[in-house]
Design an enzyme around this catalytic site. Structure first.
Site, mmCIF file in Angstrom:
data_model
loop_
_atom_site.group_PDB
_atom_site.id
_atom_site.type_symbol
_atom_site.label_atom_id
_atom_site.label_comp_id
_atom_site.label_asym_id
_atom_site.label_seq_id
_atom_site.Cartn_x
_atom_site.Cartn_y
_atom_site.Cartn_z
ATOM 1 C CG ASP A 34 54.307 11.667 -15.214
ATOM 2 O OD1 ASP A 34 52.936 12.205 -13.862
ATOM 3 O OD2 ASP A 34 53.969 10.763 -15.625
ATOM 4 C CD GLU A 36 52.179 8.590 -18.835
ATOM 5 O OE1 GLU A 36 50.932 7.899 -18.637
ATOM 6 O OE2 GLU A 36 52.296 9.680 -17.517
ATOM 7 C CG HIS A 176 48.366 11.373 -20.064
ATOM 8 N ND1 HIS A 176 47.620 11.511 -18.758
ATOM 9 C CD2 HIS A 176 46.361 11.732 -20.143
ATOM 10 C CE1 HIS A 176 46.722 12.198 -18.748
ATOM 11 N NE2 HIS A 176 46.291 12.180 -19.076
ATOM 12 C CG ASP A 181 52.556 14.413 -17.964
ATOM 13 O OD1 ASP A 181 52.164 14.886 -19.041
ATOM 14 O OD2 ASP A 181 51.469 13.502 -18.080
#
Length: 593
Positions: A34, A36, A176, A181
């Site tokens: 994952d 960001e 998030h 995540d």
């Protein structure tokens, strides 16, 4: 001494047997990743701010990887609110030039897994290419895509990571942040595999082709498409009582309808719909835009149970800036011919309320519902004590100052939203600096809702003010498709025949077009969704304006300037995946009624 001969398989035979057997899921190593980021598009300049990954095999965690990444650019306030990652946190973090090779080394030899994989893998591939590396030949699984195949609305309201994590009892709550995540996605992956195992899916090959399965009942109804033409238009599935079950559109009616009975149709809801269908009727249209518009109108008319969108265009909400001595903002369901200013339509009351709050944050006009007299005659309410209202009710402001404030609000609604954007961005910056991210997120959502509504209203109003727009686009076959649009409503459509006099033919199309009366405010003479379809077609490359009656212009400083970044982020980070495959909306001869 003699020896017995031992049969030896050829390399080809061994490979074929391996492919037929498949690779058991329990034996494979998966790397769940994952990211960001600072925005929604790596190609558009967005950067990675964090990478998190978990490597698993046979249900066991083999290792974890996490690093913040210095984007060498400021993180937008609303991104900081979303992720909780601030500029100070990434200031000393390694750059992507160091972080990406480290991650690829960690993930080597694994099957990559991500929730909404095109986003995460797309970012990784972009920066890998930017660094001049060859992308490893990873196989990729998308848990969002898998969930669409096996999760129903009885299981979860949607396929967001948060919803699936709750459904499968994930030990980590998505928040998030990349590693959290990724951990939640591991539990979702295992939950999906358990369900798929009950459906006979035990190998990676079976998992990758699971979406190709259709029922025997679906295949047996292929004959329903036989009478349809290879032409653009709208198709309607009906049941044994002639009730419309589903309405769709296609450039090739027969080919599209046949796909519902073959391996290319995998949506569970559509399989259920096909099981009920006894008839499919087609309506030929002159152009794809006409077909798209006719589809919207038929859905609104019949409200088919298997169409998710456009069934209730009348259930819209608007914000209204009233015309009275002391104007106020009001949430309404109808646009009246009352000379007021309107913003909308909004698809939900919740979104409209967010927008209303954003405007009240920026402009402290009165929020009471009473009709005030021209002269103040009572005491102020609690909002005035909180400096959230200029309190015309108790004389704290005079009519002139209040009118100036309302004029600024009207300017933000109709032309330039800079005041609203500046006010809310400043508030988000303060809250983010104090790590009050949840409060800041509320303001972020309000701002996003306002910008989207303002941009939508400005675009629609620009078109719906025009009594008539006639435009043409050359088809791939070389002919010209022509549309007549009146007050935002498609009034006629057609294709100029070969050898015809174009100007005479267009005049004939205009004279036969539907008569359309203007509607008040930003509300189109059609639905907002129909006029949006028309706008998309008019804005396509190659479209030529034949004639425009009126002025078709949008404000240069309008909300669209600020909306691009917000929309890119929302599209990419929103992991809501509908249970239906989303067809790209095709942009839609005679007046369509």
């Amino acid at each position: 001494m003699s020896t017995a001969a031992t049969p030896v398989r050829s390399r080809w035979e061994s490979q074929r047997s391996f492919d037929e057997l498949g690779r058991p899921l329990r034996d494979l190593t998966f790397c769940v990743v994952d990211l960001e980021t600072t925005g929604g598009s790596a190609a558009g300049g967005s950067m990675i701010t964090e990478i998190g990954a978990v490597k698993v095999c046979g249900g066991e965690v083999l290792g974890e990887f996490q690093t913040l990444v210095n984007p060498h650019t400021a993180i937008p306030p609303f991104i900081a609110v979303l992720t909780g990652i601030s500029n100070s946190m990434v200031a000393t973090a390694p750059p992507i030039e160091s972080a990406l090779p480290a991650f690829l080394e960690f993930a080597a030899g694994s099957v990559l897994v991500a929730h909404n994989a095109p986003f995460d893998i797309g970012f990784l591939q972009h920066f890998n290419e930017q660094q001049g590396r060859v992308w490893p030949r990873f196989e990729v699984l998308d848990t969002a895509k898998l969930a669409r195949r096996v999760i129903t609305r009885d299981d979860a309201p949607n396929c967001k990571l948060s919803s699936l994590a709750q459904l499968f009892g994930a030990t980590t709550t998505p928040n998030h942040r990349a590693l959290a995540d990724a951990r939640a996605t591991v539990d979702v992956l295992h939950g999906l595999m358990e369900r798929l195992g009950g459906l006979g899916v035990h190998t990676l090959e079976e998992l990758q082709t699971f979406s190709s399965r259709v029922t025997t009942a679906q295949r047996k109804k292929r004959h329903l498409a036989e009478g349809l033409p290879h032409a653009p238009g709208v198709y309607l599935f009906r049941d044994d009582r002639a009730r419309v079950l589903y309405v769709g559109t296609s450039k090739d009616l027969r080919t599209r309808v046949r796909s519902y009975f073959t391996a290319s149709e995998t949506r569970s809801r559509m399989g259920e719909m096909v099981g009920l269908a006894t008839e499919v009727t087609g309506i030929e249209c002159a152009t794809p835009l006409e077909a798209s518009v006719r589809e919207l109108r038929l859905i609104a008319e019949h409200k088919p149970r298997y169409n998710r969108r456009s069934r209730n265009p009348e259930k819209a909400h608007f914000l209204k800036l009233t015309r009275e001595p002391w104007p106020r903002l009001s949430l309404v369901k109808r646009v009246l011919d009352d000379d007021a200013d309107y913003l909308g339509p909004f698809s939900s009351k919740k979104t409209a309320e967010r927008c209303l709050s954003a405007l009240h944050d920026a402009f402290p006009i009165r929020q009471c519902n009473d009709r005030l007299p021209i002269e103040p005659s009572r005491s102020a309410c609690v909002l005035a004590e909180m400096d959230r209202c200029v309190a015309p009710c108790d004389g704290s402001t005079d009519a002139s100052a209040y009118s100036e404030l309302v004029a600024q609000l009207r300017e933000s609604l109709l032309r330039n939203p800079d005041d609203v954007v500046a006010t809310i961005n400043e508030r988000m910056d303060r809250l983010a600096a104090d790590e009050r991210f949840e409060e800041a997120a509320v303001h972020r959502d309000r701002l996003s809702g306002f910008l989207r509504a303002a941009a939508h209203t400005q675009r629609l109003s620009a078109l719906t003010r025009c009594p008539e727009v006639v435009a043409a686009l050359r088809e791939d076959a070389g002919q010209w498709e022509v549309h007549v649009v009146r007050f935002g409503r498609l009034a006629a459509a057609g294709v100029i025949p070969s050898g015809a006099d174009a100007s005479i033919w267009v005049e004939q199309l205009r004279s036969s077009a539907e008569t359309v009366r203007p509607a008040p405010g930003p509300t189109p003479a059609a639905t907002a969704e129909e006029s949006e379809q028309v706008l998309r077609w008019l804005e396509r490359d190659g479209v030529r304006l034949v004639d425009v009656d009126g002025e078709w212009t949008c404000p240069v400083g309008g909300a669209g300037r600020h909306l691009a970044l917000h929309d890119a982020v929302n599209r990419s980070r929103d992991s809501l995946v509908p249970f239906d495959e989303r067809r790209a909306l095709t942009l839609l001869h005679r007046p369509v009624r």
